[in-house]
Design a protein around this motif. Structure first.
Motif, PDB file in Angstrom:
ATOM      1  N   MET A  88       0.862  -1.186   0.000  1.00 33.47           N
ATOM      2  CA  MET A  88       0.000   0.000   0.000  1.00 33.47           C
ATOM      3  C   MET A  88       0.899   1.237   0.000  1.00 33.47           C
ATOM      4  SD  MET A  88      -2.872  -1.427   2.643  1.00 33.47           S
ATOM      5  CE  MET A  88      -4.141  -0.203   2.397  1.00 33.47           C
ATOM      6  N   GLU A  99      -1.798   5.843   2.222  1.00 29.52           N
ATOM      7  CA  GLU A  99      -2.755   4.831   2.683  1.00 29.52           C
ATOM      8  C   GLU A  99      -2.321   4.236   4.017  1.00 29.52           C
ATOM      9  OE1 GLU A  99      -4.654   2.924  -1.392  1.00 29.52           O
ATOM     10  OE2 GLU A  99      -2.674   2.270  -0.758  1.00 29.52           O
ATOM     11  N   ASN A 100      -1.020   4.009   4.164  1.00 30.41           N
ATOM     12  CA  ASN A 100      -0.508   3.509   5.435  1.00 30.41           C
ATOM     13  C   ASN A 100      -0.800   4.498   6.562  1.00 30.41           C
ATOM     14  OD1 ASN A 100       1.391   0.932   5.660  1.00 30.41           O
ATOM     15  ND2 ASN A 100       1.509   1.692   3.566  1.00 30.41           N
ATOM     16  N   LEU A 106      -4.394   4.468   7.540  1.00 29.32           N
ATOM     17  CA  LEU A 106      -4.708   3.307   8.387  1.00 29.32           C
ATOM     18  C   LEU A 106      -4.352   3.614   9.843  1.00 29.32           C
ATOM     19  CD1 LEU A 106      -3.344   0.420   6.156  1.00 29.32           C
ATOM     20  CD2 LEU A 106      -5.717   0.676   6.874  1.00 29.32           C
ATOM     21  N   ALA A 107      -3.181   4.248  10.010  1.00 27.43           N
ATOM     22  CA  ALA A 107      -2.711   4.563  11.362  1.00 27.43           C
ATOM     23  C   ALA A 107      -3.587   5.648  12.007  1.00 27.43           C
ATOM     24  CB  ALA A 107      -1.263   5.033  11.312  1.00 27.43           C
ATOM     25  N   ARG A 146      -6.630   5.938  11.784  1.00 22.42           N
ATOM     26  CA  ARG A 146      -7.901   5.361  12.226  1.00 22.42           C
ATOM     27  C   ARG A 146      -7.719   4.297  13.302  1.00 22.42           C
ATOM     28  NH1 ARG A 146      -8.098   7.662   7.768  1.00 22.42           N
ATOM     29  NH2 ARG A 146      -9.971   8.588   6.856  1.00 22.42           N
ATOM     30  N   HIS A 197     -13.764   3.598  14.546  1.00 19.84           N
ATOM     31  CA  HIS A 197     -14.608   2.711  13.759  1.00 19.84           C
ATOM     32  C   HIS A 197     -14.242   2.857  12.283  1.00 19.84           C
ATOM     33  CE1 HIS A 197     -18.112   0.609  12.285  1.00 19.84           C
ATOM     34  NE2 HIS A 197     -18.356   1.629  11.477  1.00 19.84           N
ATOM     35  N   ARG A 198     -14.128   1.733  11.592  1.00 23.91           N
ATOM     36  CA  ARG A 198     -13.834   1.785  10.156  1.00 23.91           C
ATOM     37  C   ARG A 198     -15.084   1.420   9.384  1.00 23.91           C
ATOM     38  NH1 ARG A 198      -7.817   1.415   9.927  1.00 23.91           N
ATOM     39  NH2 ARG A 198      -7.283   0.970  12.071  1.00 23.91           N
ATOM     40  N   GLY A 199     -15.680   2.391   8.742  1.00 24.31           N
ATOM     41  CA  GLY A 199     -16.936   2.155   8.050  1.00 24.31           C
ATOM     42  C   GLY A 199     -16.798   2.272   6.555  1.00 24.31           C
ATOM     43  N   LEU A 200     -17.852   2.734   5.902  1.00 21.49           N
ATOM     44  CA  LEU A 200     -17.871   2.796   4.447  1.00 21.49           C
ATOM     45  C   LEU A 200     -17.592   4.205   3.928  1.00 21.49           C
ATOM     46  CD1 LEU A 200     -20.781   0.310   3.711  1.00 21.49           C
ATOM     47  CD2 LEU A 200     -18.330  -0.089   3.557  1.00 21.49           C
ATOM     48  N   LYS A 201     -17.010   5.035   4.792  1.00 23.14           N
ATOM     49  CA  LYS A 201     -16.544   6.327   4.312  1.00 23.14           C
ATOM     50  C   LYS A 201     -15.280   6.093   3.487  1.00 23.14           C
ATOM     51  CE  LYS A 201     -16.309   8.428   8.198  1.00 23.14           C
ATOM     52  NZ  LYS A 201     -16.154   9.177   9.394  1.00 23.14           N
ATOM     53  N   TRP A 202     -14.963   7.026   2.607  1.00 23.14           N
ATOM     54  CA  TRP A 202     -13.758   6.889   1.806  1.00 23.14           C
ATOM     55  C   TRP A 202     -12.547   6.816   2.732  1.00 23.14           C
ATOM     56  CZ3 TRP A 202     -13.610   4.845  -2.598  1.00 23.14           C
ATOM     57  CH2 TRP A 202     -12.490   4.965  -3.444  1.00 23.14           C
ATOM     58  N   GLY A 203     -11.581   5.976   2.356  1.00 22.39           N
ATOM     59  CA  GLY A 203     -10.470   5.644   3.250  1.00 22.39           C
ATOM     60  C   GLY A 203      -9.503   6.768   3.559  1.00 22.39           C
ATOM     61  N   ILE A 204      -9.524   7.838   2.743  1.00 32.42           N
ATOM     62  CA  ILE A 204      -8.584   8.941   2.984  1.00 32.42           C
ATOM     63  C   ILE A 204      -9.180  10.227   2.399  1.00 32.42           C
ATOM     64  CG2 ILE A 204      -7.276   8.299   0.906  1.00 32.42           C
ATOM     65  CD1 ILE A 204      -4.768   9.400   2.330  1.00 32.42           C
ATOM     66  N   TRP A 263     -14.959   0.871  -5.343  1.00 33.28           N
ATOM     67  CA  TRP A 263     -15.451   1.728  -4.264  1.00 33.28           C
ATOM     68  C   TRP A 263     -15.178   1.087  -2.905  1.00 33.28           C
ATOM     69  CZ3 TRP A 263     -19.534   0.047  -1.061  1.00 33.28           C
ATOM     70  CH2 TRP A 263     -19.869   0.961  -0.057  1.00 33.28           C
ATOM     71  N   GLY A 307     -11.763   1.096  -1.527  1.00 31.76           N
ATOM     72  CA  GLY A 307     -11.280   2.442  -1.228  1.00 31.76           C
ATOM     73  C   GLY A 307     -11.810   2.975   0.086  1.00 31.76           C
ATOM     74  N   THR A 308     -12.814   2.323   0.639  1.00 33.45           N
ATOM     75  CA  THR A 308     -13.382   2.796   1.911  1.00 33.45           C
ATOM     76  C   THR A 308     -12.468   2.427   3.078  1.00 33.45           C
ATOM     77  OG1 THR A 308     -14.599   0.756   2.330  1.00 33.45           O
ATOM     78  CG2 THR A 308     -15.742   2.449   1.046  1.00 33.45           C
ATOM     79  N   GLU A 309     -12.793   2.986   4.232  1.00 35.80           N
ATOM     80  CA  GLU A 309     -12.004   2.683   5.432  1.00 35.80           C
ATOM     81  C   GLU A 309     -11.980   1.179   5.691  1.00 35.80           C
ATOM     82  OE1 GLU A 309     -14.158   4.948   8.333  1.00 35.80           O
ATOM     83  OE2 GLU A 309     -12.898   6.713   8.056  1.00 35.80           O
ATOM     84  N   LEU A 310     -13.164   0.568   5.578  1.00 30.53           N
ATOM     85  CA  LEU A 310     -13.268  -0.879   5.808  1.00 30.53           C
ATOM     86  C   LEU A 310     -12.466  -1.649   4.761  1.00 30.53           C
ATOM     87  CD1 LEU A 310     -14.591  -3.162   7.464  1.00 30.53           C
ATOM     88  CD2 LEU A 310     -16.521  -3.071   5.875  1.00 30.53           C
ATOM     89  N   CYS A 356      -9.958  -0.585   2.962  1.00 30.88           N
ATOM     90  CA  CYS A 356      -8.521  -0.375   3.183  1.00 30.88           C
ATOM     91  C   CYS A 356      -8.017  -1.292   4.294  1.00 30.88           C
ATOM     92  CB  CYS A 356      -8.237   1.078   3.562  1.00 30.88           C
ATOM     93  SG  CYS A 356      -8.307   2.201   2.166  1.00 30.88           S
ATOM     94  N   ARG A 406      -7.472  -4.642   2.887  1.00 32.73           N
ATOM     95  CA  ARG A 406      -6.221  -4.717   2.113  1.00 32.73           C
ATOM     96  C   ARG A 406      -5.024  -4.782   3.038  1.00 32.73           C
ATOM     97  NH1 ARG A 406      -7.110   0.480  -0.769  1.00 32.73           N
ATOM     98  NH2 ARG A 406      -4.949   0.362  -1.444  1.00 32.73           N
ATOM     99  N   MET A 442       0.993  -5.771  11.167  1.00 34.43           N
ATOM    100  CA  MET A 442       0.809  -4.331  11.087  1.00 34.43           C
ATOM    101  C   MET A 442      -0.663  -3.978  11.256  1.00 34.43           C
ATOM    102  SD  MET A 442      -0.459  -2.066   8.595  1.00 34.43           S
ATOM    103  CE  MET A 442      -0.191  -0.360   8.135  1.00 34.43           C
ATOM    104  N   GLN A 471      -2.479  -1.638  14.134  1.00 34.75           N
ATOM    105  CA  GLN A 471      -3.253  -0.431  13.823  1.00 34.75           C
ATOM    106  C   GLN A 471      -4.714  -0.612  14.230  1.00 34.75           C
ATOM    107  OE1 GLN A 471      -1.645   2.064  13.293  1.00 34.75           O
ATOM    108  NE2 GLN A 471       0.282   1.320  12.474  1.00 34.75           N
TER     109      GLN A 471
END
Lengths: 264, 303
Positions: free
Chosen positions: A97, A101-102, A105-106, A108, A112-119, B157, B160-163, B165, B168, B176, B180
């Motif tokens: 990654m 992106e790394n 991840l840190a 968050r 909570h990790r949901g369906l929002k865009w990752g960054i 899509w 690309g989301t938090e979940l 990612c 991945r 790691m 995290q």
């Protein structure tokens, strides 16, 4: 900030590979304590750190972080309180990654990790600022895969990721041991700077006695699954390598083989 | 060896390749993203076919039947996931166990019959091989292009989301990920569910396309899926860097695979030898990175 109460750990009990790594470890860290940990091979340094991180359950005793009993929490739940940097530069980051992106991840960790865009774009700018402080040019390579970075760059990034969300406790497990001396010194300086700036409570294992003396406000030495030496404050400031060996001999009741200590 | 015969067979091969492409995209999620070799797929593709066929025969709408196949496929993935995470069984063995169990389950679903006919004359099907060479919207290739595009978009899509990612990261580096705060067990189960849902969906389409569901229709599915993933990577790996394009490469890999199969059959290969050939080709491709590292490596500084 950290209370380790009489923990013990034996690996593979009842088998031919049985190994008692922690006999009885007792350690309390005050907020802001930057404690260095030294000890020979098999002294239990890494085992203690991994026990705090929750890599495996302990056989006896309790562990509290910031007043919360985490003894029965799985590793991924304890992560919300901890920042970790490992000995192997490969361990702390996801190679396939990219840098941002790394970091996302840190960022968050413990959230909570949901369906929002990752960054988000806002985050990106913040990461760029943080990376610029490392002075490694990584701010211009945010879309590069982390696998392309050198060991030192990866450790610096891991350090940044570990402290992006201020941890209650920072665990550094010989995080400069796999680096060349020059890079190791740089990463160590950076660690010290971040710990001071953010006033972090930190536990740093090192194989280098001089580093253990030079950094932090407290030093512990482990031997055969116990903490045998514990010096802090003024006493630590005046500490020399000779003092340290003397303390060890008194505590362990045997001659210290400094080579063994250094090489571990 | 009339060339006309080959040309006539091509549209059908493309359509079939596209269905297997969907399956291979499902496999990609476990094999490449989660780094888990999941053998459940040999069973779950047939489960998808069986569920869809029985529901359509019993008067369900074809879309509802596809959705049901997807959900049942996810359940199959859930079982494998729990074998692996909750019971601590190695992933590859977990998949084999579920696959074996699914054989009985699939027979049950199909009313204890080894195959169920699903004729396009009797039911309103979404895709059928009969329309492979029809020029028009009823051509299966049209609907399969839409399916593939929609699947790639949705997965692009999701990952690309938090979940996504965190999923991945789970595949890239479990230590790691846990450091995290990512629950790698839950994510592994989730990935297996998503993957097998997609695989079952492709099975549901395959049953319609070929006009029957068969308890053995998934035999060797994982190898065909791997072939698609590997062909896609070898042919398009250098130019397709984006995640969405990588998934597209997998879909194209499956089409190429079926085109090549069509050619070797046309050249006179015995159909019975097909699986042997496929296994050997995939073995060679899987061995290539190892050979390259062992015999052709130039000394490189590792980071």
């Amino acid at each position: 900030m950290l209370k380790i109460n009489h923990i013990a750990k034996t690996f593979n009990p009842g088998t031919i590979t049985e190994k008692t790594a922690l006999v009885d470890v007792q350690l309390h860290l005050l907020p802001g304590d930057f404690t260095t940990v030294i000890g020979g091979n098999g002294a239990g340094k890494s085992t203690m750190l991994n026990a705090v991180a929750g890599v495996f359950p302990v056989d006896k005793g309790t562990i509290e972080i910031g007043g919360v009993d985490v003894t029965n929490l799985p590793e991924f739940k304890r992560a919300q309180y901890l920042g970790r940097v490992f000995q192997d530069p490969m361990t702390g980051t996801a190679a396939t990654m990219n840098i941002e992106e790394n970091m996302a991840l840190a960022m968050r960790r413990g959230q909570h990790r949901g369906l929002k865009w990752g960054i988000s774009n806002m985050e990106r700018e913040m990461y760029r600022e943080q990376l610029r402080k490392l002075d490694l040019g990584l701010e211009d390579r945010m879309a590069s895969k982390v696998g392309l970075l050198s060991g030192g760059q990866r450790q610096a990034l891991t350090l940044l990721m570990a402290t992006l969300r201020t941890p209650k406790l920072l665990l550094l497990d010989e995080h400069t041991a796999a680096l060349d001396p020059k890079t190791a010194a740089k990463v160590l300086e950076l660690s010290d700077k971040i710990i001071r700036e953010q006033k972090l409570t930190a536990l740093m294992i090192t194989h280098n006695m001089q580093d253990a003396i030079d950094y932090g406000n407290r030093l512990i030495m482990m031997h055969e699954g116990r903490v045998v030496v514990d010096v802090a404050g003024e006493e630590k400031k005046k500490l020399t390598r000779a003092d340290l060996m003397g303390l060890f001999e008194k505590a362990a009741g045997q001659q210290l083989n400094s080579d063994k200590l250094l090489l571990s | 060896m009339e060339i006309v015969k080959l040309f006539n067979a091509m549209p059908g091969a493309v359509a079939q390749g596209m269905i297997w492409g969907l399956m291979a995209i499902g496999l990609y999620i476990t094999y490449r993203i989660l780094e888990v070799s999941d053998l459940t797929v040999d069973g779950s593709i047939a489960t998808g076919g069986a569920v869809a066929a029985m529901l359509i025969i019993n008067g369900w709408d074809v879309w509802a039947a596809l959705l049901a196949a997807f959900v049942v496929g996810m359940l199959a993935g859930l079982v494998t996931g729990l074998f692996h995470t909750f019971c601590g069984i190695p992933a590859i063995l977990s998949g084999i166990l579920t696959q074996l169990a699914l054989y009985s389950v699939n027979l049950r679903i199909m009313g204890n019959k080894a195959n169920v006919a699903l004729s396009v004359n009797k039911y309103g099907l979404l895709v059928t091989s009969r329309n492979s060479r029809v020029l028009g919207l009823q051509n299966p290739i049209v609907i399969l292009v839409l399916f593939t595009a929609a699947l790639i978009l949705v997965l692009y899509w999701f990952f690309g989301t938090e979940l996504g990612c965190s999923l991945r990261a789970t595949g890239a580096n479990r230590a790691m990920a846990r450091a995290q705060g990512i629950n790698t067990s839950t994510n592994t189960v989730l990935g297996l569910m998503l993957s097998n849902g997609i695989v079952a969906l492709s099975g549901a389409l395959l049953a319609q396309f070929q006009g029957f569901a068969d308890v053995g229709m998934g035999r060797g599915a994982i190898v065909i899926g791997l072939a698609a993933v590997i062909i896609g990577e070898v042919v398009f790996g250098k130019i397709f860097r984006n995640f969405g394009l990588k998934l597209l490469a997998v879909a194209l890999g499956a089409i190429l695979y079926y085109l090549v199969i069509q050619v070797v059959l046309w050249l006179g290969l015995n159909t019975n030898d097909l699986k042997l050939l496929t296994a050997l080709v995939v073995a060679v491709f899987l061995a290539t990175p190892h050979w390259r590292a062992k015999y052709f490596s130039k000394k490189k500084g590792g980071a």
